[in-house]
Design an enzyme around this catalytic site. Structure first.
Site, PDB file in Angstrom:
ATOM      1  N   LYS A  29       1.099   3.968  -3.010  1.00  0.00           N
ATOM      2  CA  LYS A  29       0.740   5.377  -2.808  1.00  0.00           C
ATOM      3  C   LYS A  29       1.900   6.289  -3.206  1.00  0.00           C
ATOM      4  CE  LYS A  29      -3.511   5.622  -1.361  1.00  0.00           C
ATOM      5  NZ  LYS A  29      -4.516   6.294  -2.171  1.00  0.00           N
ATOM      6  N   TYR A  89       0.828  -1.209   0.000  1.00  0.00           N
ATOM      7  CA  TYR A  89       0.000   0.000   0.000  1.00  0.00           C
ATOM      8  C   TYR A  89       0.865   1.262   0.000  1.00  0.00           C
ATOM      9  CZ  TYR A  89      -3.374   3.493   1.573  1.00  0.00           C
ATOM     10  OH  TYR A  89      -4.154   4.616   1.688  1.00  0.00           O
ATOM     11  N   THR A 143     -10.247   3.318   8.460  1.00  0.00           N
ATOM     12  CA  THR A 143     -10.629   2.418   7.377  1.00  0.00           C
ATOM     13  C   THR A 143     -10.325   0.986   7.826  1.00  0.00           C
ATOM     14  OG1 THR A 143      -8.454   2.353   6.318  1.00  0.00           O
ATOM     15  CG2 THR A 143      -9.934   4.153   5.650  1.00  0.00           C
TER      16      THR A 143
END
Length: 129
Positions: free
Chosen positions: A74, A70, A105
């Site tokens: 990003k 991730y 999240t």
């Protein structure tokens, strides 16, 4: 072979997560390929004065433990966006990125459950929230 190397690093104390290939590909598709393809489809139709607002994550800069796919995705997306801003700024197209830090999240649920983590982040926020 890649997993064997990752496990060897982990055995030496490095925080390396061996993510499955399917999850890696999904993360890359969601976080790099999707925005890149959207930009390809959209940018040529935009006029001077247009604006693109991208939602990123502070993880692109500071990283978060056990989130290598991730955070790497990003960071890659932000670099692509800087290139787009550089290439299309002369046409009057503006590109901004918003990078929140610890948004609640499913991916950040572990951090929110760990005592003190959210408070430590909030202390660093200029608005304190």
């Amino acid at each position: 072979m890649g997993q064997a190397i990752a496990r060897a690093f982990a055995a030496d104390g490095a925080k390396v997560v061996v993510a499955g290939r399917e999850q890696q590909l999904k993360t890359l598709a969601d976080q790099i390929k999707g925005p890149f393809q959207m930009l390809q489809d959209l940018i040529e139709t935009m006029e001077s004065g247009s604006s693109i607002i991208n939602i990123s994550s502070a993880a692109a800069i500071i990283g978060f433990e056990n989130r290598m796919a991730y955070t790497g995705a990003k960071a890659g997306t932000e670099h692509v966006l800087r290139e787009v801003a550089n290439e299309y700024g002369c046409r009057g197209i503006r590109l901004n990125t918003i990078a929140p830090v610890l948004t609640e999240t499913p991916l950040s649920a572990d951090y929110h459950r760990t005592p003190g983590v959210v408070d430590a982040f909030v202390e660093e926020y200029p608005l304190g929230r």
